[in-house]
Scaffold this motif. Structure first.
Motif, short mmCIF file in Angstrom:
data_model
loop_
_atom_site.label_atom_id
_atom_site.label_comp_id
_atom_site.label_asym_id
_atom_site.label_seq_id
_atom_site.Cartn_x
_atom_site.Cartn_y
_atom_site.Cartn_z
N GLY A 188 -12.27 54.05 5.78
CA GLY A 188 -11.51 52.20 5.38
C GLY A 188 -10.16 52.16 5.92
O GLY A 188 -9.35 51.19 5.87
N GLN A 189 -9.21 53.59 6.64
CA GLN A 189 -7.80 52.50 7.23
C GLN A 189 -8.00 51.78 8.43
O GLN A 189 -8.95 51.31 8.93
CB GLN A 189 -8.10 54.27 7.81
N LEU A 190 -6.91 51.14 8.13
CA LEU A 190 -7.14 50.25 9.18
C LEU A 190 -6.27 50.71 10.52
O LEU A 190 -6.09 51.42 10.94
CB LEU A 190 -5.17 49.34 8.92
N LEU A 191 -7.29 49.77 11.83
CA LEU A 191 -6.80 50.33 13.01
C LEU A 191 -7.01 48.90 13.66
O LEU A 191 -7.09 48.11 13.66
CB LEU A 191 -8.63 50.65 13.46
N PRO A 192 -5.95 49.28 14.65
CA PRO A 192 -5.75 48.01 15.73
C PRO A 192 -6.21 47.89 16.12
O PRO A 192 -6.77 48.47 17.20
CB PRO A 192 -3.90 48.12 16.31
N LEU A 193 -7.02 46.25 16.35
CA LEU A 193 -7.95 45.93 17.87
C LEU A 193 -6.56 45.96 18.96
O LEU A 193 -5.61 44.42 18.48
CB LEU A 193 -7.96 44.45 16.92
N LEU B 217 -9.13 37.54 17.00
CA LEU B 217 -8.65 38.65 16.51
C LEU B 217 -7.24 39.41 17.66
O LEU B 217 -6.90 40.17 16.58
CB LEU B 217 -10.20 39.32 16.98
N HIS B 218 -7.04 38.62 18.62
CA HIS B 218 -6.21 39.06 19.43
C HIS B 218 -4.71 39.95 17.92
O HIS B 218 -4.57 38.79 16.72
CB HIS B 218 -5.27 38.80 20.08
N GLY B 219 -4.18 41.27 17.43
CA GLY B 219 -3.24 41.23 16.93
C GLY B 219 -3.50 41.73 15.47
O GLY B 219 -2.85 41.56 14.71
N ARG B 220 -5.79 41.72 14.96
CA ARG B 220 -5.68 41.15 13.91
C ARG B 220 -5.93 43.18 14.12
O ARG B 220 -5.91 44.40 14.30
CB ARG B 220 -6.50 40.43 13.24
N GLN B 221 -6.04 42.78 12.38
CA GLN B 221 -6.76 44.67 12.10
C GLN B 221 -7.67 45.40 11.63
O GLN B 221 -8.19 43.66 10.78
CB GLN B 221 -5.53 45.77 10.94
#
Length: 1025
Positions: free
Chosen positions: A331-336, A320-324
């Protein structure tokens, strides 16, 4: 906000505030406790019982077992209180023309002296410079400024006792002494107290007043209610220069929680649960069935999340590295993101990142360029960034709404117990909320390096030396110091925002620093190139950290930044004495700011004492009910009053119940009146350089008994001197007997020990030396030996002169530790001829070791210790045969000529101290008379004591048998116990040896009595079998 360069900061002048007026002494009178006759009878009965127990202990050769605090408290009985009743104006000298009361009474002794000392100026360096014994040297100290809102506890009393003893010794020695009093403005504590008072009395919040109006309320409160500490310092006898009193203008407690814990918090309508870990799912963007579960103890901060972080090597999340991820609420997108500080073995290994409400997350967010979202306001409510459904709610009310929303959306994954440490504000009782604020900092790296080098080079001496390790470690890892505090009460930060430059939209605010606004305006004009009158400046509303203000105290109290005479004469200070817990918070910062702002170390020596604990070794804590106000020990207090103080405090019901129960156990009859001198002597007797101080009231009470011993000794001496006595000059003193010479040698040795103890700041050496001299040398030996001599006719002239000399010198040696008792008794001594003596013992010369060294005869003391050992043998013989009233004759015999000569020189003291009749010598090899019992004094000498006609064997043998049976039973019980380990087994073996030795003595005594019956049968008796 930029860091504040210390070199550009010049604090405003700290004003010296005059001290509040001293309290007038009360009219004093003689009072007895109720039912005085019954108490007197009980006192006599108790004394007789103690004597019987002491005799039994002597016979057994063992000391009685120590008692618990509760048991010890039952041992004291109310004493008759004698109060000073002679009308005396406040500040006038106490009338000492009347005879001493029959017993020591602290209230009588301590009355009226302190206001007189202050009025006469004895505590001022200007007075001391005029003393005949003036050395020309200076000694200066400042008291660690306690919070103005509080009151002194027993830990503060330890500081005062140590410092005042050192100060008084230097003053009597002839040094020019300045001890500066002061109190700390206690920013958070004081503001909290005044805010509560405003709300309680007027229903007004701080923000409803202007800053100026609120500060007026704080100053008003300080003048009316902030003087309790000064009164406590006076009660402790602290010899501070009150004309130089100075005033410097929160703490967070970490509460461990084992798991789920409900707390009732201020402003929250219902109890809140802590110690729980909530699991929340963050869906993976683009993968409907994939999610990352995050554990959090603070779901109310979810609206402020800006990322989720995992460890880069955690294989569970590598794909999941680099996924949102989708925020579970918005519901906002956050970086992992990946970060090595994440601990994969804790929880799920995934953590939410909330930079605006976590110091650790703020650092992590800064490393990854994440912008913080502040979702909790300063008043603890949710901000507009949380949207309408949460905005304005109390943060812990919002927590419940957030959890409900997560359940509705199917993203709540449960909760579990989670041990944690919760930060609680000690002032408000609320949970601390971390908020991002613009702050001023002080760069500490260079100052820290100088502080570390000062100790390493020896320029700054830390004592005990083991503190040097902590000092070096702290300064080698020191960071910048945040000095901003979001308060109104305190020294306002002298930084000004240039509004015109700020309005231009610069990336950083434009700030200038100055002692005054006019000075800041000049700096701004020079930097901007514009006329100062055209500029608009806004001063930062924050105040300086209280520790910053306190760190300036050693030199600001002397007038800095002005070049005052006090600063030139008394700075740097000679010594800084304080508790070891303040080494880094206060001492370290004083060293940093002192060297930076004055170019000198603020002091060259630091003396650190240990923490005061109760008898059980527990830290003093309000919640344990073991915090003691020194005045309660000084004046005594009933249990009910102690319990009322607890109830008036801010303990929650559970803590209150525990504390009240502990008080009832420790002080079932309250605390007896012990007096200031006994408390000071007890605190100093533990020494400043040892381990933690375990203090018990019973220990202080024992030193009150010591005060009474000194009191009775002076009553005897004054009576022996008589009305017509005229003291000889010290250089003309001529002892007439070996006992006179011996006591003067003991006095000289005591002066040596006291001087060594004060020079090394080891006050326990001083207290031990003084206790031994007054109790064991003077009272137990010399006074007893001299009583018969004083009754001789004609009366010899020398013993009264020796008594006067011992009293005068002994009281002056005692004065730094027991100032009230020493002054009361010293003032009653006859004055020396040839000119006026010092008006007070406070400023009388302290006896130096050199002035008395010609009296010191170590060999004589060594020889007399052999005599004292013989006295103990004679007393033990009397106890064994229960010769309570009889004074038996004694013969001493030795095969060594030197020992025979020693006995011959002290025959009269041997008889007096051994409670015997005539003492004579038996030639070597001569047989002892019949009917005399023998006891060995050494390998070459023995004593013979007459028993015939003094002891009835038929009566005494059954008593010996009964005592033997009792001791044999104790011995059998000990032998039946299984062996222990360590100290317990050592004590058991010592007890066994003691019992076996005593049984042997009893067997010999019984054998001798039977022989006595055979040799001298009474009429009608038959020989023993």
């Amino acid at each position: 906000m930029p860091h504040l360069p210390l070199t550009s900061f010049r604090p405003p002048l700290w004003g010296l505030r005059p001290s509040r007026g001293l309290p007038r002494s009360r009219p004093l009178s003689t009072q007895s406790e109720p039912n005085g006759s019954a108490i007197s009878r009980r006192n006599r009965e108790a004394k007789q019982k103690r004597l019987r127990e002491k005799q039994a202990s002597l016979e057994a050769g063992i000391a009685p077992k120590s008692k618990s605090p509760a048991e010890s408290s039952k041992a004291w009985t109310p004493k008759e209180r004698v109060l000073y009743e002679i009308p005396t104006e406040h500040g006038e000298k106490k009338d000492v023309s009347r005879p001493l009361p029959p017993a020591y009474s602290p209230q009588y002794v301590e009355a009226a002296w302190y206001p007189w000392w202050v009025r006469e100026g004895f505590f001022k360096p200007e007075y001391q410079a005029r003393l005949p014994q003036a050395t020309g040297e200076t000694f200066s100290m400042c008291i660690p400024p306690p919070n103005v809102t509080g009151s002194l506890h027993i830990g503060h009393a330890l500081t005062v006792a140590i410092q005042d003893a050192l100060v008084r010794w230097h003053r009597m020695r002839g040094d020019r002494v300045l001890w500066v009093p002061g109190s700390d403005h206690a920013g958070i504590a004081t503001q909290a107290v005044v805010e509560k008072q405003l709300w309680k009395e007027r229903g007004v919040r701080r923000h409803e007043l202007s800053r100026e109006d609120f500060l007026r309320e704080v100053w008003k409160w300080k003048e009316e209610k902030g003087g309790e500490i000064c009164e406590q310092l006076r009660a402790l006898g602290a010899s501070l220069d009150w004309d130089r009193e100075c005033f410097t203008m929160d703490t967070v407690e970490s509460r461990p929680l084992p798991g789920r814990t409900e707390l009732q918090l201020p402003g929250c309508p219902t109890p809140v649960s802590f110690g729980l870990l909530f699991s929340v799912a963050f869906p993976v963007d683009g993968e409907p069935d994939a999610e990352v579960v995050v554990g959090t103890t603070r779901p109310e901060t979810l609206p402020g999340d800006v990322a989720v972080a995992v460890h880069p090597d955690d294989s569970r999340y590598t794909h999941l590295h680099g996924r949102q991820l989708c925020h579970p609420l918005t519901g906002q997108l956050l970086p992992l993101i990946t970060d090595c500080t994440v601990q994969p073995h804790l929880g799920t290994g995934a953590v939410k990142v909330t930079p605006a409400h976590s110091p650790a997350d703020a650092e992590l967010g800064a490393r990854h360029g994440l912008s913080p979202r502040s979702v909790i306001a300063e008043d603890g409510t949710m901000t507009a960034l949380c949207e309408d459904w949460l905005q304005g709610l109390h943060r812990f009310v919002a927590r419940e709404k957030i959890l409900s929303a997560l359940r509705e959306r199917g993203l709540f994954r449960g909760l579990q117990n989670h041990p944690m440490v919760l930060p609680i504000c000690s002032r408000s009782g609320d949970v601390v909320e971390y908020l991002l604020k613009s702050q001023w900092f002080v760069r500490c790296r260079e100052m820290g390096e100088r502080a570390a080098k000062a100790v390493e080079s020896g320029a700054l001496d830390l004592s005990p030396s083991f503190h040097q390790k902590n000092w070096q470690h702290w300064f080698s890892h020191i960071g910048d110091w945040c000095v901003s505090r979001q308060l109104w009460w305190g020294h306002r930060i002298p930084a000004y925002l240039v509004v015109e430059e700020h309005a231009k939209g610069e990336t950083e605010d434009f700030w200038v620093v100055g002692r005054t606004e006019a000075e800041a305006r000049e700096v701004a004009a020079e930097l901007t190139g514009r006329p100062g009158a055209e500029l608009t400046l806004e001063r930062d509303p924050d105040v300086l950290d209280t520790w910053f203000s306190s760190a300036l105290f050693p030199f600001s109290a002397l007038g800095w930044p002005r070049e005052t005479p006090d600063l030139a004469r008394f700075y740097p200070l000679s010594l800084l004495e304080t508790g070891s817990d303040l080494l880094l918070f206060w001492v370290g910062r004083m060293v940093m700011l002192g060297t930076q702002l004055t170019g000198q170390l603020p002091f060259s020596k630091v003396l650190l004492h240990s923490m005061v604990r109760d008898r059980q070794g527990r830290k003093m804590s309000k919640s344990l009910g073991n915090v003691l106000d020194p005045r309660d020990i000084i004046s005594g207090v009933e249990l009910q009053v102690l319990q009322d103080k607890l109830r008036d405090g801010n303990l929650d019901p559970a803590e209150l119940a525990i504390a009240a129960s502990a008080q009832r156990k420790d002080f079932p009859h309250g605390i007896p009146e012990c007096g200031t001198d006994a408390l000071r002597f007890t605190l100093c007797s533990h020494g400043a350089l040892g381990g933690d101080l375990h203090l018990s009231v019973s220990e202080v009470l024992s030193f009150r008994h010591f005060c009474n011993k000194i009191w009775n000794a002076l009553r005897f001496i004054l009576n022996a001197l008589g009305e017509e006595f005229i003291p000889q000059p010290a250089e003309e003193l001529s002892p007439a007997s070996r006992m006179d010479t011996w006591i003067l040698s003991c006095l000289a040795r005591t002066a040596q020990d006291c001087e060594r103890g004060f020079l090394t700041c080891e006050l326990s050496l001083v207290t031990h030396a003084l206790h031994h001299f007054w109790l064991h040398n003077l009272c137990d030996v010399y006074l007893e030996a001299v009583k018969p001599v004083l009754s001789h006719s004609p009366r010899p002239l020398e013993p009264p002169q020796v008594l006067f000399f011992c009293a005068d010198v002994g009281l002056r040696l005692l004065a730094p530790l027991m100032p009230f008792l020493a002054e009361e008794l010293w003032q009653r001594l006859p004055p020396r001829p040839g000119g006026p003596s010092a008006p007070s013992i406070c400023v009388a010369p302290y006896p130096s070791a050199r002035s008395l060294e010609h009296w010191h005869q170590p060999e004589l003391e060594r020889r007399f210790s052999r005599v004292q050992e013989s006295v103990q043998v004679l007393r033990a013989l009397r106890a064994t045969y229960q010769l309570t009233k009889a004074r038996p004759r004694v013969l001493l015999q030795s095969s060594e000529p030197g020992e025979q000569g020693l006995f011959e020189a002290f025959l009269e003291p041997l008889g007096i101290l051994g409670y015997c009749g005539a003492v004579g010598l038996l030639p070597p090899g001569a047989a002892a008379p019949s009917g005399w019992v023998q006891a060995a004094l050494s390998d070459t000498s023995q004593a013979y004591m007459e028993l015939q006609g003094l002891v009835d064997p038929q009566t005494h043998l059954p008593r010996l048998a009964a005592r033997r049976h009792k001791l044999q039973k104790q011995l059998d019980g000990l032998l039946a116990q299984p062996p222990s380990e360590g100290q317990a087994e050592t004590q058991r073996q010592q007890r066994l040896s003691s019992l076996q030795l005593e049984l042997s003595k009893l067997d010999k005594a019984a054998s001798h009595l039977r022989q006595l019956m055979d040799d001298f049968p009474s009429p009608g008796s038959s020989p023993s079998p």
